[in-house]
Design a protein around this motif. Structure first.
Motif, mmCIF file in Angstrom:
data_model
loop_
_atom_site.group_PDB
_atom_site.id
_atom_site.type_symbol
_atom_site.label_atom_id
_atom_site.label_comp_id
_atom_site.label_asym_id
_atom_site.label_seq_id
_atom_site.Cartn_x
_atom_site.Cartn_y
_atom_site.Cartn_z
ATOM 1 N N UNK A 6 1.011 -1.307 -0.141
ATOM 2 C CA UNK A 6 0.004 -0.070 -0.034
ATOM 3 C C UNK A 6 0.875 1.229 0.009
ATOM 4 N N UNK A 7 2.115 1.176 0.958
ATOM 5 C CA UNK A 7 3.015 2.392 0.807
ATOM 6 C C UNK A 7 3.488 2.669 -0.620
ATOM 7 N N UNK A 13 1.412 6.350 -6.907
ATOM 8 C CA UNK A 13 0.281 7.343 -7.364
ATOM 9 C C UNK A 13 1.098 8.880 -7.129
ATOM 10 N N UNK A 14 1.529 9.112 -6.348
ATOM 11 C CA UNK A 14 2.155 10.384 -5.992
ATOM 12 C C UNK A 14 3.113 10.683 -7.076
ATOM 13 N N UNK A 15 3.924 9.858 -7.453
ATOM 14 C CA UNK A 15 4.808 9.912 -8.487
ATOM 15 C C UNK A 15 4.121 10.525 -9.974
ATOM 16 N N UNK A 16 3.009 9.737 -10.212
ATOM 17 C CA UNK A 16 2.271 9.777 -11.421
ATOM 18 C C UNK A 16 1.594 11.326 -11.335
ATOM 19 N N UNK A 17 1.327 11.799 -10.344
ATOM 20 C CA UNK A 17 0.685 13.112 -10.187
ATOM 21 C C UNK A 17 1.867 14.117 -10.549
ATOM 22 N N UNK A 18 2.915 13.875 -9.913
ATOM 23 C CA UNK A 18 4.037 14.477 -10.212
ATOM 24 C C UNK A 18 4.371 14.549 -11.581
ATOM 25 N N UNK A 54 5.981 19.695 -8.163
ATOM 26 C CA UNK A 54 6.124 19.640 -6.823
ATOM 27 C C UNK A 54 4.585 19.931 -6.286
ATOM 28 N N UNK A 55 3.765 20.851 -7.106
ATOM 29 C CA UNK A 55 2.563 21.337 -6.762
ATOM 30 C C UNK A 55 1.492 20.103 -6.734
ATOM 31 N N UNK A 56 1.645 19.323 -7.845
ATOM 32 C CA UNK A 56 0.679 18.361 -8.079
ATOM 33 C C UNK A 56 1.216 17.000 -7.063
ATOM 34 N N UNK A 60 -2.618 17.705 -4.464
ATOM 35 C CA UNK A 60 -3.633 16.991 -4.924
ATOM 36 C C UNK A 60 -4.095 16.096 -3.951
ATOM 37 N N UNK A 61 -2.966 15.280 -3.050
ATOM 38 C CA UNK A 61 -3.314 14.386 -2.347
ATOM 39 C C UNK A 61 -2.847 14.712 -0.749
ATOM 40 N N UNK A 62 -3.920 15.671 -0.448
ATOM 41 C CA UNK A 62 -3.587 16.231 0.954
ATOM 42 C C UNK A 62 -4.199 15.365 2.107
#
Length: 143
Positions: A6-7, A13-18, A54-56, A60-62
C-alpha cells in the motif's frame, strides 16, 4: 497500519501526479515561451515543470483533518465550523493549474495565436494554481 504494498502504491500514485504536473507545466511553458520572448529559455521551461511536479505531488493528495472515531467529529474543535483551508486551496489550485494546462494544450493543438493578455492570464493561472497547491500541501502536512 499500512502494508509495504500500500505504501509503494501510494508513492507510485504521487509520482504519477508529479509527472502529470510536470507535463502540464511543459505545455504552459511551451505556450508562454512561444508568445513572450522573455520566457523562451530552457531554465523557464524546467522551472515551470518543476513547479508543476511539486505542486501536483504535494497539493492534490493532501492529508484530511484528523477525526475522533468515537464521536465522528473532528478532534480539534476550532475546525468544526470553519473551511478546511488546505482542502480549499488544493481544490482551487488544482482547478486553476489544470485549466491553464488545458487551455495551453488547446491553443497549441489548434494552432491559435491568442492575444498576449490571454497568454499572461494562462501563465498567471498556472503560477497561482501551483502556488496554492504547494501551500495547501505544506499546511496539511504540518497539522
Amino acid at each position: 497500519m499500512r502494508t509495504r504494498v500500500r505504501k509503494f502504491a501510494h508513492v507510485l500514485e504521487r509520482l504519477g501526479l508529479a509527472m502529470a504536473g510536470a507535463a502540464s507545466g511543459l505545455f504552459v511553458s511551451a505556450l508562454v515561451g512561444t508568445s513572450i520572448t522573455l520566457f523562451t529559455s530552457q531554465a523557464f521551461l524546467l522551472l515551470m515543470m518543476l513547479g508543476g511536479a511539486i505542486g501536483f505531488y504535494l497539493g492534490i493528495d493532501t492529508p484530511p483533518l484528523p477525526f475522533n472515531a468515537s464521536s465522528g467529529k473532528p478532534s480539534n474543535d476550532e475546525w468544526v465550523r470553519k473551511i478546511d483551508t488546505p482542502e480549499f486551496l488544493s481544490a482551487v489550485g488544482t482547478f486553476l493549474a489544470a485549466f491553464s494546462a488545458f487551455a495551453s494544450v488547446g491553443v497549441i493543438v489548434l494552432r491559435h495565436d491568442p492575444h498576449i493578455a490571454w497568454t499572461w492570464m494562462i501563465m498567471a493561472g498556472w503560477c497561482v494554481g501551483v502556488a496554492m497547491q504547494i501551500i495547501a500541501g505544506a499546511i496539511a502536512r504540518r497539522r
